[in-house]
Scaffold this active site. Structure first.
Site, PDB file in Angstrom:
ATOM      1  N   GLU A  53       0.838  -1.206   0.000  1.00  0.00           N
ATOM      2  CA  GLU A  53       0.000   0.000   0.000  1.00  0.00           C
ATOM      3  C   GLU A  53       0.867   1.248   0.000  1.00  0.00           C
ATOM      4  O   GLU A  53       1.970   1.252   0.539  1.00  0.00           O
ATOM      5  CB  GLU A  53      -0.905   0.002   1.242  1.00  0.00           C
ATOM      6  CG  GLU A  53      -1.971  -1.064   1.198  1.00  0.00           C
ATOM      7  CD  GLU A  53      -2.801  -1.109   2.479  1.00  0.00           C
ATOM      8  OE1 GLU A  53      -2.591  -0.259   3.368  1.00  0.00           O
ATOM      9  OE2 GLU A  53      -3.641  -2.019   2.591  1.00  0.00           O
ATOM     10  N   GLN A 111      -7.654   5.346 -25.656  1.00  0.00           N
ATOM     11  CA  GLN A 111      -8.872   4.514 -25.635  1.00  0.00           C
ATOM     12  C   GLN A 111     -10.045   5.478 -25.436  1.00  0.00           C
ATOM     13  O   GLN A 111     -10.683   5.517 -24.376  1.00  0.00           O
ATOM     14  CB  GLN A 111      -8.765   3.468 -24.510  1.00  0.00           C
ATOM     15  CG  GLN A 111      -9.913   2.466 -24.456  1.00  0.00           C
ATOM     16  CD  GLN A 111      -9.926   1.459 -25.604  1.00  0.00           C
ATOM     17  OE1 GLN A 111      -8.906   1.184 -26.220  1.00  0.00           O
ATOM     18  NE2 GLN A 111     -11.091   0.922 -25.936  1.00  0.00           N
ATOM     19  N   HIS A 144      -3.749  13.449 -26.112  1.00  0.00           N
ATOM     20  CA  HIS A 144      -4.219  12.749 -27.304  1.00  0.00           C
ATOM     21  C   HIS A 144      -5.746  12.821 -27.371  1.00  0.00           C
ATOM     22  O   HIS A 144      -6.420  12.540 -26.386  1.00  0.00           O
ATOM     23  CB  HIS A 144      -3.764  11.289 -27.219  1.00  0.00           C
ATOM     24  CG  HIS A 144      -3.996  10.535 -28.473  1.00  0.00           C
ATOM     25  ND1 HIS A 144      -3.109  10.557 -29.507  1.00  0.00           N
ATOM     26  CD2 HIS A 144      -5.018   9.767 -28.860  1.00  0.00           C
ATOM     27  CE1 HIS A 144      -3.587   9.822 -30.493  1.00  0.00           C
ATOM     28  NE2 HIS A 144      -4.742   9.328 -30.121  1.00  0.00           N
ATOM     29  N   LYS A 210      -2.827   6.229 -41.517  1.00  0.00           N
ATOM     30  CA  LYS A 210      -2.428   5.069 -40.711  1.00  0.00           C
ATOM     31  C   LYS A 210      -3.635   4.259 -40.261  1.00  0.00           C
ATOM     32  O   LYS A 210      -4.675   4.801 -39.945  1.00  0.00           O
ATOM     33  CB  LYS A 210      -1.668   5.579 -39.483  1.00  0.00           C
ATOM     34  CG  LYS A 210      -1.230   4.512 -38.512  1.00  0.00           C
ATOM     35  CD  LYS A 210      -0.395   5.116 -37.406  1.00  0.00           C
ATOM     36  CE  LYS A 210      -1.200   5.367 -36.158  1.00  0.00           C
ATOM     37  NZ  LYS A 210      -0.409   5.904 -35.061  1.00  0.00           N
ATOM     38  N   ARG A 212      -4.408   1.229 -37.391  1.00  0.00           N
ATOM     39  CA  ARG A 212      -3.816   0.423 -36.315  1.00  0.00           C
ATOM     40  C   ARG A 212      -4.346  -0.998 -36.395  1.00  0.00           C
ATOM     41  O   ARG A 212      -5.548  -1.217 -36.405  1.00  0.00           O
ATOM     42  CB  ARG A 212      -4.102   1.054 -34.947  1.00  0.00           C
ATOM     43  CG  ARG A 212      -3.398   0.334 -33.825  1.00  0.00           C
ATOM     44  CD  ARG A 212      -3.262   1.167 -32.578  1.00  0.00           C
ATOM     45  NE  ARG A 212      -2.234   2.193 -32.634  1.00  0.00           N
ATOM     46  CZ  ARG A 212      -0.928   1.958 -32.524  1.00  0.00           C
ATOM     47  NH1 ARG A 212      -0.464   0.731 -32.395  1.00  0.00           N
ATOM     48  NH2 ARG A 212      -0.066   2.956 -32.553  1.00  0.00           N
ATOM     49  N   SER A 240       5.323   5.262 -28.532  1.00  0.00           N
ATOM     50  CA  SER A 240       5.203   4.223 -27.502  1.00  0.00           C
ATOM     51  C   SER A 240       6.054   3.017 -27.927  1.00  0.00           C
ATOM     52  O   SER A 240       7.220   2.917 -27.576  1.00  0.00           O
ATOM     53  CB  SER A 240       3.733   3.864 -27.330  1.00  0.00           C
ATOM     54  OG  SER A 240       3.588   2.858 -26.368  1.00  0.00           O
ATOM     55  N   GLY A 242       7.018   2.530 -30.942  1.00  0.00           N
ATOM     56  CA  GLY A 242       7.835   2.968 -32.075  1.00  0.00           C
ATOM     57  C   GLY A 242       7.311   2.462 -33.408  1.00  0.00           C
ATOM     58  O   GLY A 242       7.807   2.866 -34.472  1.00  0.00           O
ATOM     59  N   GLY A 243       6.279   1.582 -33.369  1.00  0.00           N
ATOM     60  CA  GLY A 243       5.753   0.981 -34.600  1.00  0.00           C
ATOM     61  C   GLY A 243       5.359   2.018 -35.648  1.00  0.00           C
ATOM     62  O   GLY A 243       5.660   1.872 -36.838  1.00  0.00           O
ATOM     63  N   THR A 244       4.700   3.087 -35.204  1.00  0.00           N
ATOM     64  CA  THR A 244       4.228   4.123 -36.140  1.00  0.00           C
ATOM     65  C   THR A 244       5.407   4.804 -36.835  1.00  0.00           C
ATOM     66  O   THR A 244       5.436   4.939 -38.070  1.00  0.00           O
ATOM     67  CB  THR A 244       3.399   5.186 -35.367  1.00  0.00           C
ATOM     68  OG1 THR A 244       2.290   4.515 -34.758  1.00  0.00           O
ATOM     69  CG2 THR A 244       2.921   6.297 -36.268  1.00  0.00           C
TER      70      THR A 244
HETATM   71  C1  R5P Z   1      -1.652   7.467 -32.187  1.00  0.00           C
HETATM   72  O1  R5P Z   1      -2.626   7.849 -32.811  1.00  0.00           O
HETATM   73  C2  R5P Z   1      -0.574   8.363 -31.683  1.00  0.00           C
HETATM   74  O2  R5P Z   1      -0.664   9.651 -32.200  1.00  0.00           O
HETATM   75  C3  R5P Z   1       0.800   7.787 -31.935  1.00  0.00           C
HETATM   76  O3  R5P Z   1       1.061   7.760 -33.313  1.00  0.00           O
HETATM   77  C4  R5P Z   1       0.899   6.395 -31.367  1.00  0.00           C
HETATM   78  O4  R5P Z   1       0.397   6.366 -30.083  1.00  0.00           O
HETATM   79  C5  R5P Z   1       2.301   5.875 -31.385  1.00  0.00           C
HETATM   80  O5  R5P Z   1       2.313   4.592 -30.862  1.00  0.00           O
HETATM   81  P1  R5P Z   1       3.414   3.557 -31.295  1.00  0.00           P
HETATM   82  O6  R5P Z   1       4.747   4.199 -31.063  1.00  0.00           O
HETATM   83  O7  R5P Z   1       3.176   2.367 -30.414  1.00  0.00           O
HETATM   84  O8  R5P Z   1       3.168   3.226 -32.741  1.00  0.00           O
END
Ligand code: R5P
Length: 311
Positions: A53, A111, A144, A210, A212, A240, A242-244
């Site tokens: 806690e 979300q 966001h 893009k 997802r 996050s 880095g995928g994008t």
């Molecule tokens: C999503 O719409 C955000 O603007 C970022 O592009 C996204 O959160 C990046 O996430 P990740 O690095 O996991 O692709």
């Protein structure tokens, strides 16, 4: 103590003054913000009992004060939110005039809809919990809000959503000699940051499209972007996994971009995100200190302090 004014012939009026508190993930930024305001961060003790806690103690007279609680909700969002609730309620209980939540990175905002039946719309739930804890105003940076038109649609309390895009662009402008620059946003929402950065740099801008496919998988549609032989700055709010950025950077390289630079407000950079971005061909990545990281070269302390001065 709050300041008391008593002009001749009038009853004394107490004017609340500002105190700054840093939670576990906001202490450093709280110090930098307080420095801009010529204040000292209030003393807070945060520790854990042996059973897990949390224990909170605020060693400060908060009576009639406005109190800004700085807590960036990254990496362990549930724990940090819970800590914010404890801090917020305690501050109110200690007699504060009002609590200003300074949550530079606001987790759960992605979300913002029920994408699949039965899902929690976490953004709205978290907003409600923050308000119910006693928050009077909220200050965040590049919150966001993809499918949400205005942040005021989600919150009942006043929200100040600052942006770091011009600061990031100024950093790039000062440190890199860009040749025939163009700013690219990796999706529709990033158009707002790409356009601001383009104005600072004196470039044009465009966005990619893009889709997802999963938490760490995105598909970016290819279309001719006019990047051939040009230096590209990719602007986004969050990195996050880095995928994008990896996908965007590969596409831009394939289309003949000369060099690729990347800027984002919130460098969450989970796992090996930074390495993957450099492997994909990016020359340089910069982010802000809303999330401490190896690329957090830009500080948001000054705009946050300025906003607090106006509240
Ligand atoms: C999503 O719409 C955000 O603007 C970022 O592009 C996204 O959160 C990046 O996430 P990740 O690095 O996991 O692709």
């Amino acid at each position: 103590m709050a300041k008391t004014y008593s002009p001749a012939g009038t009853a004394p009026v107490t004017v609340p003054r500002l105190k700054i508190i840093g939670g576990s993930s906001g202490r450093l930024l709280a110090i930098l913000i307080a420095r801009e305001l010529d204040l000292k961060v209030s003393e807070v003790e945060i520790k854990r009992f042996p059973d897990g806690e949390k224990y909170i103690r605020i060693n400060e007279d908060l009576d009639d004060q406005n109190v800004a609680i700085v807590q960036s909700i990254h990496h362990s969002p549930d724990e940090l939110l819970f800590e914010y609730f404890l801090l917020c309620d305690t501050v109110r209980d200690l007699g504060a005039n009002k609590v200003i939540a300074v949550l530079p990175y606001f987790a759960y905002a992605r979300q913002d809809s029920r994408f699949n039946p039965g899902e929690a719309v976490s953004f709205k739930i978290i907003a409600k919990l923050i308000e119910d804890a006693g928050t009077a105003e909220l200050l965040s940076v590049d919150m966001h809000r993809h499918r949400v038109e205005r942040v005021s649609d989600v919150f009942r309390v006043p929200v100040h959503n600052l942006t770091a895009a011009p600061l990031l662009a100024e950093y790039i402008k000062r440190n890199v000699k860009l040749e025939e620059p163009i700013v690219i946003g990796p999706d529709e929402e990033s158009e707002q940051w790409a356009s601001m950065a383009a104005e600072v740099i004196g470039a044009d801008h465009d966005v990619l499209e893009k889709k997802r496919l999963g938490a760490d998988k995105v598909e970016i549609k290819t279309r001719a972007l006019g990047v051939l032989g040009r230096d590209v700055l990719i602007m986004d709010d969050i990195i996050s996994t880095g995928g994008t950025i990896v996908e965007a950077s590969k596409i831009l390289k394939r289309q003949g971009a000369r060099r690729i630079f990347v800027a984002c407000t919130h460098p969450i950079l989970v796992h090996d995100a930074l390495a993957r971005i450099y492997e994909s061909g990016a020359e340089f990545v910069v982010g802000t200190n809303t999330v401490p990281s190896p690329v957090s070269y830009v500080s948001v302390a000054l705009p946050v302090a300025d906003a607090l001065r106006r509240i």
